[in-house]
Design a protein around this motif. Structure first.
Motif, short mmCIF file in Angstrom:
data_model
loop_
_atom_site.label_atom_id
_atom_site.label_comp_id
_atom_site.label_asym_id
_atom_site.label_seq_id
_atom_site.Cartn_x
_atom_site.Cartn_y
_atom_site.Cartn_z
N PHE A 126 95.13 -26.43 79.63
CA PHE A 126 95.75 -25.20 80.10
C PHE A 126 94.75 -24.32 80.85
CE2 PHE A 126 98.97 -25.39 76.39
CZ PHE A 126 99.77 -26.26 77.10
N GLY A 127 93.47 -24.47 80.53
CA GLY A 127 92.43 -23.73 81.25
C GLY A 127 92.14 -24.32 82.62
N ALA A 128 92.79 -25.45 82.94
CA ALA A 128 92.67 -26.10 84.25
C ALA A 128 91.21 -26.32 84.64
CB ALA A 128 93.43 -25.31 85.31
N TRP A 129 90.42 -26.83 83.72
CA TRP A 129 88.98 -26.96 83.94
C TRP A 129 88.62 -27.86 85.11
CZ3 TRP A 129 86.57 -31.68 83.48
CH2 TRP A 129 87.28 -32.69 82.82
N ARG A 130 89.47 -28.80 85.45
CA ARG A 130 89.18 -29.69 86.58
C ARG A 130 89.25 -28.97 87.92
NH1 ARG A 130 89.69 -35.69 85.69
NH2 ARG A 130 89.60 -35.89 83.46
N GLU A 131 89.87 -27.79 87.94
CA GLU A 131 89.98 -27.01 89.16
C GLU A 131 88.86 -25.97 89.29
OE1 GLU A 131 93.94 -25.39 89.21
OE2 GLU A 131 94.80 -27.35 88.72
N TRP A 132 87.98 -25.90 88.32
CA TRP A 132 86.89 -24.94 88.35
C TRP A 132 85.85 -25.37 89.39
CZ3 TRP A 132 85.74 -24.45 82.38
CH2 TRP A 132 86.84 -23.89 81.74
N PRO A 133 84.94 -24.48 89.71
CA PRO A 133 83.85 -24.88 90.61
C PRO A 133 83.16 -26.15 90.10
CG PRO A 133 83.81 -22.52 90.27
CD PRO A 133 84.85 -23.07 89.32
N ALA A 134 82.62 -26.93 91.03
CA ALA A 134 82.09 -28.26 90.73
C ALA A 134 81.10 -28.28 89.56
CB ALA A 134 81.44 -28.86 91.97
N GLY A 135 80.17 -27.35 89.52
CA GLY A 135 79.18 -27.34 88.44
C GLY A 135 79.81 -27.11 87.08
N GLN A 136 80.83 -26.27 87.03
CA GLN A 136 81.52 -25.99 85.77
C GLN A 136 82.35 -27.18 85.31
OE1 GLN A 136 83.72 -22.34 86.29
NE2 GLN A 136 81.86 -21.11 86.51
N SER A 137 83.14 -27.74 86.22
CA SER A 137 83.98 -28.87 85.83
C SER A 137 83.13 -30.09 85.47
CB SER A 137 85.00 -29.21 86.92
OG SER A 137 84.37 -29.57 88.12
N ALA A 138 82.02 -30.27 86.16
CA ALA A 138 81.12 -31.39 85.84
C ALA A 138 80.51 -31.22 84.45
CB ALA A 138 80.01 -31.50 86.89
#
Length: 164
Positions: free
Chosen positions: A109-121
């Motif tokens: 639900f936090g949609a982490w895959r859509e976060w900036p690259a460094g955060q999602s990685a």
């Protein structure tokens, strides 16, 4: 006296946890974030989510990831993620709140895959490192079936986890 070398999977997990702490340092819930006093918690507790890097007690952490009605779910998840990940790995979540499916959904639900690259990685590496450690630890703190539920919900797929 020298300490025994940590297994590679444990070193990877420790590194992923450290990375989460660095990447998400300073994150807070949105200043206008609100949640119902009667269902979630007090104004004082909500204010704690708007202070960066402040440790939350386990009950407040639980109510925060469990609440589905945050306005900015991503900001709330980023705020609690380093502490949540550490708490998950040490088994303190499973001891008290064993609903790994709900925690995995909080990631989704936090949609982490859509976060900036460094955060999602950083999130992806944490999930992979925790899974790898769980599979290679002869006595994992959190059983593999529970970790599998969480990582599957968090990523929306079971295939890469079963392939591992």
């Amino acid at each position: 006296m020298t300490l025994p070398d940590l297994p590679a999977a444990r070193r990877r997990l420790d590194s992923a946890l450290d990375d989460l702490t660095v990447v998400f340092r300073g994150m807070t819930a949105h200043p206008d974030e609100y949640n119902c006093d009667c269902h979630w918690g007090s104004a004082e507790e909500l204010a704690r989510l708007k202070v960066a890097d402040l440790e939350l007690d386990l009950d407040l952490l639980h109510r925060t990831w469990q609440a589905p009605d945050w306005t900015d779910k991503a900001a709330v998840l980023r705020r609690i993620l380093p502490q949540l990940a550490s708490t998950l790995v040490t088994g303190r979540v499973a001891e008290t709140y064993s609903d790994m499916e709900t925690i995995g959904r909080a990631f989704a639900f936090g949609a982490w895959r859509e976060w900036p690259a460094g955060q999602s990685a950083a999130v992806e590496e944490f999930l992979g490192a925790w899974w790898s450690h769980t599979l290679t630890d002869p006595d994992p703190v959190v059983p593999a079936h529970d970790v599998l539920v969480l990582v599957t919900e968090a990523t929306g797929t079971v295939r890469p986890w079963l392939d591992a």
